[in-house]
Design an enzyme around this catalytic site. Structure first.
Site, mmCIF file in Angstrom:
data_model
loop_
_atom_site.group_PDB
_atom_site.id
_atom_site.type_symbol
_atom_site.label_atom_id
_atom_site.label_comp_id
_atom_site.label_asym_id
_atom_site.label_seq_id
_atom_site.Cartn_x
_atom_site.Cartn_y
_atom_site.Cartn_z
ATOM 1 N N HIS A 101 7.230 6.606 13.698
ATOM 2 C CA HIS A 101 6.393 5.492 13.230
ATOM 3 C C HIS A 101 5.728 5.792 11.894
ATOM 4 O O HIS A 101 5.177 4.887 11.267
ATOM 5 C CB HIS A 101 5.311 5.172 14.265
ATOM 6 C CG HIS A 101 5.866 4.590 15.529
ATOM 7 N ND1 HIS A 101 5.729 3.273 15.873
ATOM 8 C CD2 HIS A 101 6.593 5.153 16.524
ATOM 9 C CE1 HIS A 101 6.329 3.040 17.030
ATOM 10 N NE2 HIS A 101 6.857 4.165 17.453
ATOM 11 N N ASP B 84 1.503 5.009 4.314
ATOM 12 C CA ASP B 84 1.491 4.407 5.649
ATOM 13 C C ASP B 84 2.929 4.138 6.068
ATOM 14 O O ASP B 84 3.728 3.661 5.243
ATOM 15 C CB ASP B 84 0.715 3.072 5.596
ATOM 16 C CG ASP B 84 0.029 2.748 6.915
ATOM 17 O OD1 ASP B 84 0.508 3.216 7.955
ATOM 18 O OD2 ASP B 84 -0.970 2.008 6.888
HETATM 19 C C1 G6P Z 1 -0.599 5.739 14.464
HETATM 20 C C2 G6P Z 1 0.435 6.665 15.084
HETATM 21 C C3 G6P Z 1 0.454 6.526 16.591
HETATM 22 C C4 G6P Z 1 -0.958 6.725 17.129
HETATM 23 C C5 G6P Z 1 -1.936 5.761 16.461
HETATM 24 C C6 G6P Z 1 -3.377 5.959 16.920
HETATM 25 O O1 G6P Z 1 -0.228 4.408 14.641
HETATM 26 O O2 G6P Z 1 1.720 6.370 14.536
HETATM 27 O O3 G6P Z 1 1.323 7.493 17.159
HETATM 28 O O4 G6P Z 1 -0.990 6.545 18.522
HETATM 29 O O5 G6P Z 1 -1.874 5.962 15.070
HETATM 30 O O6 G6P Z 1 -3.768 7.285 16.765
HETATM 31 P P1 G6P Z 1 -4.229 8.182 17.995
HETATM 32 O O7 G6P Z 1 -4.250 9.564 17.474
HETATM 33 O O8 G6P Z 1 -5.549 7.653 18.382
HETATM 34 O O9 G6P Z 1 -3.204 7.996 19.093
#
Ligand code: G6P
Length: 482
Positions: free
Chosen positions: A169, A378
């Site tokens: 992602h 991003d």
């Molecule tokens: C981004 C990453 C995800 C992640 C999200 C929130 O979108 O690509 O993998 O889950 O951020 O971050 P966190 O560390 O809270 O899961």
């Protein structure tokens, strides 16, 4: 068995670091489930839900052992992490090493051998959990994101009968940056266990292919990778998207429209509402954006209270030092701008360190005349696509960083280099001043793109591609006819 919409009843198991819901402990010691933050969950949840798939992931709190359960049309399989693993695998290796490295070192990556050991241990635990729950031969397992890059190979060793996809992602950095990683070969070998590896942009896939050639000696032909052992896989771009129809419907509801009008009133009926919506993360360019906005106010090119900025900065990774520092800097900067430019009852910047449900976000998007999405780097940025999907009135302007994956598709946005503060200031002014007919023309074109290439199309393109790679592999393995 469970299947994903648009992909001919393909049984699918999604595995991601986080479950779509987080278990949160309240002040009185009781617990409740809350939606998880971030674009990954926002995109995948409707895909898994609409098909009754399985989701394997961490419930978001340390030392939480839970049995599998069914919720919201999904089968949920929790994977427990100890407090030490949260510190070393999640906050450490995932978010202190890989996150800044993969985002072009917009933060300083820390290389800690202990963190790497924890990353391996936890990846093995996820692979084992999937190996246990995945049905028989041909079951599709879709591994998500940078926290789980070793899972494809670990899983293949235990379950060679599965079809394994991986989607990254976040950006995949250029070789000169990636090559710093002491475990660069192990990570590539982990990913090469998949049948199909998806990236947000063509550039990310190209960076990965180069890294794979350099570290693991594989041969690549276009997007096809030939492994030394005779197995073939593919690495290509599959830009992620949003559930455009659902957001469009939400944004047309009378209660959403009423809330948008109420928000406008609450903000003092300014001529222009400028909005920023981000996780409080240093990759999002919040400080650069505030600097640009503050200078426009200082120079009198924008005037509070005619124009207000609403900055939603949702809490994120709060125990990681770099995030704590960023929060301090953002809050000092907001305080300065407000000190210089607010009037009693009319702050120049409304800063909200909070997370809002999607109904409130839809209303905010509708109230905002300009949305600033200006990350330094991003993977995609789904906030930009959510905004477009909500603007059924064809109003509103988007200022979008070239360094967000979304810039490849949303060409009618006001594209900016967020490092160029003067350029950013000019883009903000142009987006505010754009004639309504011109704004509508841009928004219509962006809405066409987002509604056509929505999250369901993304999922079926990826899963369809995975099926094709896996089938051609089966053909090669089958004895020649006759
Ligand atoms: C981004 C990453 C995800 C992640 C999200 C929130 O979108 O690509 O993998 O889950 O951020 O971050 P966190 O560390 O809270 O899961």
């Amino acid at each position: 068995m469970r299947g994903v919409a648009g992909t001919r009843e393909t049984p699918v198991v999604v595995v991601a670091n986080r479950l779509p819901v987080d278990q949160v402990t309240l002040g009185d010691g009781s617990t409740e489930w809350r939606p998880s933050p971030g674009g990954l969950v926002a995109a995948l949840e409707p895909v898994v839900q609409s098909s009754g798939g399985t989701w394997v992931g961490w419930p978001g709190a340390p030392d939480t052992e839970l049995d599998p359960f069914d919720a919201d049309g999904m089968h949920v399989v929790p994977v427990a992490l100890s407090a030490e693993e949260v510190a070393e695998y999640y906050e450490g290796f995932s978010n202190g090493t890989l996150w800044p490295l993969y985002h072009d070192v917009t933060g300083e990556p820390v290389f800690e051998r202990r963190w790497w050991d924890a990353y391996r241990t936890v990846n093995q635990r996820f692979a084992d959990a999937v190996a246990e729950v995945a049905d028989g031969p041909g079951t599709v397992v879709w591994v998500q994101d940078y926290q789980l890059q070793l899972v494809p190979d670990m899983l293949r060793r235990r379950r060679p009968d599965l079809r394994i996809g991986f989607f990254d992602h976040i950006p995949f950095p250029g070789w000169e940056i990636y090559a710093r990683l002491p475990w660069r070969k192990q990570i590539i070998d982990g990913l090469l266990g998949a049948d199909l590896i998806g990236f947000q942009r063509g550039g990310d896939a190209a960076n990965f292919l180069r890294a794979a050639r350099s570290t693991s000696g594989v041969v690549t032909r276009g997007s096809v990778i030939e492994r030394g052992d005779g197995r073939q896989l593919r690495a290509a771009a599959f830009p992620i998207s949003v559930d455009a129809a659902a957001l469009d419907e939400l944004s047309r509801r009378p209660e959403t429209l009423a809330r948008a009008a109420e928000l406008r009133r609450d903000l003092g009926n300014p001529t222009t509402i400028v909005l920023g919506v981000d996780r409080l993360d240093y990759t999002k360019g919040i400080l650069h954006r505030l600097r640009a906005y503050g200078e426009l106010l200082d120079e009198g090119r924008l005037g509070a209270p005619d124009v207000v900025l609403v900055q939603v900065a949702s809490p994120s990774r709060e125990r990681v030092e770099e995030y704590q520092r960023l929060r301090d800097e953002v809050e000092v900067t907001v305080g300065r701008i407000n000190g210089d430019h607010s009037a009693v009852g009319h702050p120049a910047v409304h800063y909200l360190h909070q997370t809002f449900p999607k109904e409130e976000m839809a209303a905010l998007y509708l109230a905002a005349d300009v949305l600033l999405v200006t990350p330094l780097r991003d993977g995609m940025n789904l906030v930009a696509k959510e905004y477009v999907a909500c603007r059924h009135d064809e109003r509103g302007s988007l200022v979008l960083s070239e360094f967000a994956g979304a810039a490849d598709e949303l060409r009618q946005a006001f594209l900016v280099n967020p490092w160029d503060i003067d350029g950013l200031k000019d883009a903000v002014l142009r987006a505010i001043a754009v004639a309504p007919a011109e704004a509508a023309r841009r928004m219509r074109a962006m809405r066409r793109r987002v509604s056509e290439f929505d999250v369901h199309r993304w999922a079926s393109a990826f899963l369809g591609g995975l099926e094709m790679v896996a089938e051609s592999k089966a053909e090669r393995a089958a004895p020649a006819p006759g």
